[in-house]
Scaffold this motif. Sequence first.
Motif, PDB file in Angstrom:
ATOM      1  N   UNK A 138      42.543  59.366 -59.233  1.00 37.56           N
ATOM      2  CA  UNK A 138      42.457  59.203 -60.686  1.00 37.56           C
ATOM      3  C   UNK A 138      42.615  60.533 -61.415  1.00 37.56           C
ATOM      4  N   UNK A 139      42.317  61.623 -60.729  1.00 39.56           N
ATOM      5  CA  UNK A 139      42.411  62.954 -61.344  1.00 39.56           C
ATOM      6  C   UNK A 139      43.755  63.633 -61.078  1.00 39.56           C
ATOM      7  N   UNK A 140      44.689  62.936 -60.436  1.00 39.47           N
ATOM      8  CA  UNK A 140      45.978  63.529 -60.063  1.00 39.47           C
ATOM      9  C   UNK A 140      47.087  62.808 -60.819  1.00 39.47           C
ATOM     10  N   UNK A 141      47.666  63.418 -61.841  1.00 38.12           N
ATOM     11  CA  UNK A 141      48.631  62.726 -62.697  1.00 38.12           C
ATOM     12  C   UNK A 141      49.851  62.191 -61.962  1.00 38.12           C
ATOM     13  N   UNK A 142      50.252  62.846 -60.874  1.00 37.45           N
ATOM     14  CA  UNK A 142      51.437  62.369 -60.144  1.00 37.45           C
ATOM     15  C   UNK A 142      51.231  60.975 -59.551  1.00 37.45           C
ATOM     16  N   UNK A 143      49.986  60.588 -59.331  1.00 32.31           N
ATOM     17  CA  UNK A 143      49.662  59.254 -58.823  1.00 32.31           C
ATOM     18  C   UNK A 143      49.308  58.385 -60.022  1.00 32.31           C
ATOM     19  N   UNK A 144      50.145  57.402 -60.308  1.00 35.28           N
ATOM     20  CA  UNK A 144      50.007  56.635 -61.542  1.00 35.28           C
ATOM     21  C   UNK A 144      49.355  55.269 -61.356  1.00 35.28           C
ATOM     22  N   UNK A 145      49.353  54.742 -60.120  1.00 31.90           N
ATOM     23  CA  UNK A 145      48.779  53.410 -59.912  1.00 31.90           C
ATOM     24  C   UNK A 145      48.138  53.351 -58.537  1.00 31.90           C
ATOM     25  N   UNK A 146      47.224  52.401 -58.356  1.00 33.56           N
ATOM     26  CA  UNK A 146      46.509  52.247 -57.088  1.00 33.56           C
ATOM     27  C   UNK A 146      46.264  50.765 -56.832  1.00 33.56           C
ATOM     28  N   UNK A 147      46.274  50.381 -55.543  1.00 34.34           N
ATOM     29  CA  UNK A 147      46.279  48.969 -55.168  1.00 34.34           C
ATOM     30  C   UNK A 147      45.352  48.691 -54.001  1.00 34.34           C
ATOM     31  N   UNK A 148      44.805  47.487 -53.994  1.00 31.18           N
ATOM     32  CA  UNK A 148      44.143  46.893 -52.841  1.00 31.18           C
ATOM     33  C   UNK A 148      45.020  45.749 -52.333  1.00 31.18           C
TER      34      UNK A 148
END
Length: 291
Positions: free
Chosen positions: A31-41
């Motif tokens: 969540x603190x790394x702008x390059x990572x924009x989405x996350x999934x389960x």
Amino acid sequence: MTRTPRPRFGIMTAQSQVSYDDIVTLWREADAIPEIEHAWLFDHLLPIFGDRDGPIFEGWTLLSALAAQTDRLRLGLLVTSNRFRPPAMLAKIATTVDIVANGRLDFGIGAGSRPSLPIARREYQAHGLPYDNFADSMGALDEALTVIRRLWTADEPFDFDGNHIHLAGAFGNPKPVQRPCPPIVTGGRSARLLRITAKHADVWNIPGGDIEDAKSRSALLDRYCDELGRDPGSIVRSMHIPVSYDQPEATRDAIGQAIEAGFEHLVLGLSDPYRGGVARWVADELIAKPA
């Protein structure tokens, strides 16, 4: 058609064989790394890899908890099994998560586990859930997406009498934060799934591994969009790419092939155990470095 996509990277953490603290720590880091924009389960009720009797968390409950502990990431399940929950109930669950996330939900959904994956089918038997045949599951998914969107957008109660879903006085209140509704993400590769995608979805996801098949399936989706009078470019192409910690160059190569094929929404699957600082490693070694 020619696309010039801007890649949008995310991570997937299948919530099996790991602890709750493991996932929370990783998602907070991402969540603190702008390059990572989405996350999934993912959406399984029994493990489909590793220890068959190992720990696994229910997806939507965990997603709501993670939504409350993150601020920026878009989030979702890749993808929800339409066989697990009645669609009207699923619409209410998803609305709740979108509100908890303050409008960050991407609503992933598919027909459910493939008949060719027996280890996944056992979770239906273990939880007393019916396992419909392929044709019925696709018809049910089409109706589910019709009902779910209507529950998110309708201003008055309504009835629905379909082949698979029967509702009387259905109404969704509150509505999702995102209007008219959260983006719909479908997952799969069958022709019938692609027809449903052309009709309902904003994003289409396919597992990586066979780039030529992915390209042909994307072209088929273009054709179905044309038949419906829909701009094929209005559906974002997404691919799940497994991450190799030991051979990041192989993962970077897969990323490059996906981008070249027009897949602009990339989900990097992280296997357990999660090494310390893995989200930062993903950003530095896989996203920032060219293939």
